[in-house]
Design a protein around this motif. Sequence first.
Motif, PDB file in Angstrom:
ATOM      1  N   THR A  60     -13.217   4.006 -22.308  1.00  0.00           N
ATOM      2  CA  THR A  60     -13.700   5.381 -22.407  1.00  0.00           C
ATOM      3  C   THR A  60     -14.750   5.510 -23.505  1.00  0.00           C
ATOM      4  OG1 THR A  60     -11.596   6.230 -21.596  1.00  0.00           O
ATOM      5  CG2 THR A  60     -13.002   7.778 -22.791  1.00  0.00           C
ATOM      6  N   ALA A  61     -14.490   4.923 -24.666  1.00  0.00           N
ATOM      7  CA  ALA A  61     -15.455   4.993 -25.778  1.00  0.00           C
ATOM      8  C   ALA A  61     -16.764   4.310 -25.404  1.00  0.00           C
ATOM      9  CB  ALA A  61     -14.856   4.355 -27.029  1.00  0.00           C
ATOM     10  N   LEU A  62     -16.674   3.158 -24.753  1.00  0.00           N
ATOM     11  CA  LEU A  62     -17.879   2.436 -24.342  1.00  0.00           C
ATOM     12  C   LEU A  62     -18.665   3.226 -23.294  1.00  0.00           C
ATOM     13  CD1 LEU A  62     -19.642  -0.089 -24.446  1.00  0.00           C
ATOM     14  CD2 LEU A  62     -18.124  -1.114 -22.735  1.00  0.00           C
ATOM     15  N   THR A  63     -17.966   3.782 -22.313  1.00  0.00           N
ATOM     16  CA  THR A  63     -18.618   4.574 -21.268  1.00  0.00           C
ATOM     17  C   THR A  63     -19.304   5.793 -21.867  1.00  0.00           C
ATOM     18  OG1 THR A  63     -16.962   3.839 -19.675  1.00  0.00           O
ATOM     19  CG2 THR A  63     -18.233   5.799 -19.089  1.00  0.00           C
ATOM     20  N   ASP A  64     -18.610   6.490 -22.755  1.00  0.00           N
ATOM     21  CA  ASP A  64     -19.212   7.661 -23.415  1.00  0.00           C
ATOM     22  C   ASP A  64     -20.452   7.264 -24.204  1.00  0.00           C
ATOM     23  OD1 ASP A  64     -17.275   9.289 -22.364  1.00  0.00           O
ATOM     24  OD2 ASP A  64     -16.143   9.498 -24.246  1.00  0.00           O
TER      25      ASP A  64
ATOM     26  N   CYS B 137     -17.833   0.594 -32.427  1.00  0.00           N
ATOM     27  CA  CYS B 137     -16.591   1.299 -32.148  1.00  0.00           C
ATOM     28  C   CYS B 137     -15.406   0.404 -32.466  1.00  0.00           C
ATOM     29  CB  CYS B 137     -16.538   1.714 -30.685  1.00  0.00           C
ATOM     30  SG  CYS B 137     -17.711   2.981 -30.233  1.00  0.00           S
ATOM     31  N   SER B 138     -14.326   1.029 -32.827  1.00  0.00           N
ATOM     32  CA  SER B 138     -13.115   0.286 -33.146  1.00  0.00           C
ATOM     33  C   SER B 138     -11.910   1.037 -32.593  1.00  0.00           C
ATOM     34  CB  SER B 138     -12.989   0.135 -34.665  1.00  0.00           C
ATOM     35  OG  SER B 138     -11.711  -0.354 -34.995  1.00  0.00           O
TER      36      SER B 138
ATOM     37  N   ARG C 149       6.362  -2.286 -29.660  1.00  0.00           N
ATOM     38  CA  ARG C 149       5.525  -2.367 -28.458  1.00  0.00           C
ATOM     39  C   ARG C 149       4.159  -1.756 -28.749  1.00  0.00           C
ATOM     40  NH1 ARG C 149       8.156   0.818 -24.106  1.00  0.00           N
ATOM     41  NH2 ARG C 149       9.434  -1.047 -23.820  1.00  0.00           N
ATOM     42  N   GLN C 150       3.142  -2.592 -28.623  1.00  0.00           N
ATOM     43  CA  GLN C 150       1.781  -2.103 -28.807  1.00  0.00           C
ATOM     44  C   GLN C 150       1.322  -1.421 -27.516  1.00  0.00           C
ATOM     45  OE1 GLN C 150      -0.879  -4.473 -31.411  1.00  0.00           O
ATOM     46  NE2 GLN C 150       0.436  -6.157 -30.743  1.00  0.00           N
ATOM     47  N   PRO C 151       0.598  -0.318 -27.629  1.00  0.00           N
ATOM     48  CA  PRO C 151       0.153   0.416 -26.443  1.00  0.00           C
ATOM     49  C   PRO C 151      -1.084  -0.238 -25.816  1.00  0.00           C
ATOM     50  CG  PRO C 151      -0.597   1.545 -28.407  1.00  0.00           C
ATOM     51  CD  PRO C 151       0.231   0.376 -28.869  1.00  0.00           C
ATOM     52  N   LEU C 152      -0.893  -1.382 -25.187  1.00  0.00           N
ATOM     53  CA  LEU C 152      -2.018  -2.176 -24.703  1.00  0.00           C
ATOM     54  C   LEU C 152      -2.831  -1.466 -23.620  1.00  0.00           C
ATOM     55  CD1 LEU C 152      -0.330  -5.700 -24.663  1.00  0.00           C
ATOM     56  CD2 LEU C 152      -1.718  -4.645 -26.461  1.00  0.00           C
ATOM     57  N   VAL C 153      -2.153  -0.786 -22.701  1.00  0.00           N
ATOM     58  CA  VAL C 153      -2.876  -0.069 -21.649  1.00  0.00           C
ATOM     59  C   VAL C 153      -3.714   1.057 -22.269  1.00  0.00           C
ATOM     60  CG1 VAL C 153      -2.614   1.408 -19.606  1.00  0.00           C
ATOM     61  CG2 VAL C 153      -1.233  -0.673 -19.838  1.00  0.00           C
ATOM     62  N   GLN C 154      -3.124   1.788 -23.198  1.00  0.00           N
ATOM     63  CA  GLN C 154      -3.855   2.880 -23.861  1.00  0.00           C
ATOM     64  C   GLN C 154      -5.020   2.337 -24.683  1.00  0.00           C
ATOM     65  OE1 GLN C 154      -0.600   2.432 -23.772  1.00  0.00           O
ATOM     66  NE2 GLN C 154       0.460   4.334 -23.312  1.00  0.00           N
ATOM     67  N   LEU C 155      -4.824   1.178 -25.323  1.00  0.00           N
ATOM     68  CA  LEU C 155      -5.922   0.555 -26.076  1.00  0.00           C
ATOM     69  C   LEU C 155      -7.090   0.225 -25.156  1.00  0.00           C
ATOM     70  CD1 LEU C 155      -4.103  -1.943 -28.467  1.00  0.00           C
ATOM     71  CD2 LEU C 155      -5.592  -0.075 -29.162  1.00  0.00           C
ATOM     72  N   GLY C 156      -6.775  -0.385 -24.032  1.00  0.00           N
ATOM     73  CA  GLY C 156      -7.821  -0.731 -23.073  1.00  0.00           C
ATOM     74  C   GLY C 156      -8.522   0.496 -22.539  1.00  0.00           C
ATOM     75  N   HIS C 157      -7.755   1.523 -22.193  1.00  0.00           N
ATOM     76  CA  HIS C 157      -8.338   2.766 -21.667  1.00  0.00           C
ATOM     77  C   HIS C 157      -9.237   3.420 -22.708  1.00  0.00           C
ATOM     78  CE1 HIS C 157      -8.434   7.066 -20.603  1.00  0.00           C
ATOM     79  NE2 HIS C 157      -8.533   6.588 -19.361  1.00  0.00           N
ATOM     80  N   ALA C 158      -8.762   3.492 -23.949  1.00  0.00           N
ATOM     81  CA  ALA C 158      -9.560   4.111 -25.013  1.00  0.00           C
ATOM     82  C   ALA C 158     -10.850   3.331 -25.260  1.00  0.00           C
ATOM     83  CB  ALA C 158      -8.737   4.214 -26.300  1.00  0.00           C
ATOM     84  N   ALA C 159     -10.775   2.010 -25.199  1.00  0.00           N
ATOM     85  CA  ALA C 159     -11.969   1.189 -25.427  1.00  0.00           C
ATOM     86  C   ALA C 159     -12.995   1.398 -24.316  1.00  0.00           C
ATOM     87  CB  ALA C 159     -11.583  -0.283 -25.533  1.00  0.00           C
TER      88      ALA C 159
END
Length: 182
Positions: A150-154, A1-2, A138-148
């Motif tokens: 979520t992808a791992l959990t899925d 995943c990326s 501004r990089q969306p760091l919180v969203q990046l972490g959440h997406a990562a």
Amino acid sequence: CSIDVDNVELGRVAADHLASLGHTRIMYVGGADQISNSRDRWQGFQEACQGRGLILRDQQVLKGAGWRLDERERNALIQILTSPNRPTAIFAAGYYFALDVYGAAATVGLRIPDELSVVGVDDPPSAAHLSPPMTTLRQPLVQLGHAAVTALTDKIQHESNILESRTLRAELVIRRSSAPGG
């Protein structure tokens, strides 16, 4: 995943912002091309400049070996900033590169943004407290972490072999370090 920020688009937005303010001598200060984020930011910056008909000369590009400029690279930046055809704006493709640009500008007596506009990357709380406060992507760091996560959990829960790739966009935060110029 990326899961990552669209760093090509980030470089484009920085160059477009500075060019839209009337700058034609825009310098790039960033990391070496061996690092994918640096390579992508450089690509986007180049594409935007070319799309606007801006010619990038060698003296308008400074790529550091690390995540900030070493002493030799800072001295090179100082020489560029004191040259007769110096840039009027700089895209610093990382927060520490932006701090190096601020320092070099102060060393040679250039006032930001009156004589040199600066756009950086990242938006730690200190960016708003620099003098002047820094325009940044501004990089969306919180969203990046959440997406990562979520992808791992899925992937774990569904035992999926599908590899997800997502890119998120950085947000241009305009502060006082960028101003009209030419």
